[in-house]
Design a protein around this motif. Sequence first.
Motif, PDB file in Angstrom:
ATOM      1  N   VAL A   1      37.747  27.359  79.020  1.00 10.54           N
ATOM      2  CA  VAL A   1      36.403  27.882  79.239  1.00 10.54           C
ATOM      3  C   VAL A   1      35.979  27.608  80.680  1.00 10.54           C
ATOM      4  O   VAL A   1      35.846  26.463  81.095  1.00 10.54           O
ATOM      5  CB  VAL A   1      35.401  27.250  78.263  1.00 10.54           C
TER       6      VAL A   1
ATOM      7  N   VAL B   1      31.413  30.392  72.710  1.00 14.01           N
ATOM      8  CA  VAL B   1      32.479  29.809  71.890  1.00 14.01           C
ATOM      9  C   VAL B   1      31.808  29.249  70.639  1.00 14.01           C
ATOM     10  O   VAL B   1      31.265  28.144  70.645  1.00 14.01           O
ATOM     11  CB  VAL B   1      33.254  28.715  72.646  1.00 14.01           C
TER      12      VAL B   1
ATOM     13  N   LEU C   1      41.016  23.522  72.806  1.00 15.68           N
ATOM     14  CA  LEU C   1      39.887  23.996  73.593  1.00 15.68           C
ATOM     15  C   LEU C   1      39.681  23.087  74.797  1.00 15.68           C
ATOM     16  O   LEU C   1      39.614  21.867  74.655  1.00 15.68           O
ATOM     17  CB  LEU C   1      38.609  24.010  72.750  1.00 15.68           C
TER      18      LEU C   1
ATOM     19  N   ASN D   1      37.028  22.753  78.143  1.00 10.12           N
ATOM     20  CA  ASN D   1      35.796  23.269  78.757  1.00 10.12           C
ATOM     21  C   ASN D   1      35.485  22.496  80.028  1.00 10.12           C
ATOM     22  O   ASN D   1      35.206  21.294  79.986  1.00 10.12           O
ATOM     23  CB  ASN D   1      34.619  23.168  77.784  1.00 10.12           C
TER      24      ASN D   1
ATOM     25  N   ALA E   1      33.343  24.198  82.306  1.00  9.12           N
ATOM     26  CA  ALA E   1      32.302  25.082  82.831  1.00  9.12           C
ATOM     27  C   ALA E   1      30.923  24.483  82.600  1.00  9.12           C
ATOM     28  O   ALA E   1      30.422  23.725  83.434  1.00  9.12           O
ATOM     29  CB  ALA E   1      32.428  26.461  82.183  1.00  9.12           C
TER      30      ALA E   1
ATOM     31  N   LEU F   1      28.099  26.656  76.746  1.00  6.19           N
ATOM     32  CA  LEU F   1      28.968  27.748  76.319  1.00  6.19           C
ATOM     33  C   LEU F   1      29.580  27.494  74.947  1.00  6.19           C
ATOM     34  O   LEU F   1      30.021  28.432  74.278  1.00  6.19           O
ATOM     35  CB  LEU F   1      30.099  27.981  77.336  1.00  6.19           C
ATOM     36  N   VAL F   2      29.632  26.230  74.535  1.00 10.32           N
ATOM     37  CA  VAL F   2      30.290  25.866  73.275  1.00 10.32           C
ATOM     38  C   VAL F   2      29.257  25.377  72.269  1.00 10.32           C
ATOM     39  O   VAL F   2      28.421  24.522  72.584  1.00 10.32           O
ATOM     40  CB  VAL F   2      31.347  24.774  73.510  1.00 10.32           C
TER      41      VAL F   2
ATOM     42  N   GLU G   1      28.427  22.978  69.950  1.00  9.81           N
ATOM     43  CA  GLU G   1      28.993  21.653  69.716  1.00  9.81           C
ATOM     44  C   GLU G   1      29.080  21.316  68.233  1.00  9.81           C
ATOM     45  O   GLU G   1      30.029  20.650  67.803  1.00  9.81           O
ATOM     46  CB  GLU G   1      28.189  20.587  70.462  1.00  9.81           C
TER      47      GLU G   1
ATOM     48  N   LEU H   1      37.090  17.964  77.094  1.00 13.35           N
ATOM     49  CA  LEU H   1      35.777  18.403  77.560  1.00 13.35           C
ATOM     50  C   LEU H   1      35.321  17.590  78.767  1.00 13.35           C
ATOM     51  O   LEU H   1      35.344  16.358  78.742  1.00 13.35           O
ATOM     52  CB  LEU H   1      34.744  18.248  76.438  1.00 13.35           C
TER      53      LEU H   1
ATOM     54  N   GLU I   1      26.703  19.920  75.901  1.00 13.29           N
ATOM     55  CA  GLU I   1      25.518  20.757  75.776  1.00 13.29           C
ATOM     56  C   GLU I   1      24.252  20.056  76.237  1.00 13.29           C
ATOM     57  O   GLU I   1      23.384  20.666  76.860  1.00 13.29           O
ATOM     58  CB  GLU I   1      25.368  21.238  74.335  1.00 13.29           C
TER      59      GLU I   1
END
Length: 323
Positions: free
Chosen positions: A203, A215, A229, A231, A233, A237-238, A240, A257, A261
């Motif tokens: 991501v 996502v 996954l 991330n 970014a 976007l995810v 959680e 990650l 968030e």
Amino acid sequence: MSEFDLLMPAFLTDFLVDGLSKNHTLHKLWEAPDPAAKISAVKDRVRALISGGIGRFKVTADFIAQFPNLEAIFHMGVGYDLVDAAYAGAHGIIVTNTPGVLDEDVADIAMALLLDATRQIPQSDAFLRSGKWLTGTYPLTATLRGRTMGILGLGRIGKAIAKRAEAFDLKIAYHGRTQQAGVAYPYYATPIALAAACDVLMVVAPGGAETKHIVNKAVLEALGPDGILINVARGSLVDEAALIEALQTGKILAAGLDVFEFEPKVPQALIDCQNTVLLPHVGSATHYTRQAMAQLVIDNVASWTSGKGPLTPVAETPWQRLN
């Protein structure tokens, strides 16, 4: 170069503070005992804001509206979702960011997270340090062999990640708002289609309302039980909650990650998952890159105040519409 009054709501780096203070009056809001009183005292003089960081300070429409003579917002970071750029653009205020200079370090962290999550490097390190190797061997792990990486957001950072992934013999596919001309990687029209076609979902898309929870549960289910996954970014976007459920129930294999968030708050359930590698948003956190980012902010300010215009305006800026 004319001297400007600049206001920096939150501390960023000493290099940036020192660089801006050489030629301009820099108001350091984080040092003010009464920030509201400080703003009231200098609001008519402030012609630019200096923003940056993650979760530090949101430059909202209400905040921007306090400064009647504001001309520009210079943001230290490639992602600028903390700044209401649409409002700024609609009111003739330029917004800049710092693209390009952090691509390589973020791409490095992305691949490090992928290796860590796949081969369980932090977990095996803890296994050794706890003395467990004395009584047994660490379990076998997954591998990168034969995997396909789906890149969600094939911008500058996404392309830098793809270059590294190719060196690992990973197949590459991508999804973005549009298919890119001259890109040989397979394009998938939706995040779900991309997730179904890969077993590593990287991501790297911009944050903001348009990409919030892009996502989601359906994407994670499409990624599948062997899926990983990553991330680097924005945490927004995810979904959680959906990610935690997918990790706990084996709907995906693992996650790496660097963003969350509601950072710096990380859900305890995510911390408790043993199939995760979690970093405190350090993708660009090297001395080299943070100085380069700060220097680009300084250069943007210098270019703007000398009348030459911004170096790296964002898409919402009025400057692009006038030229």
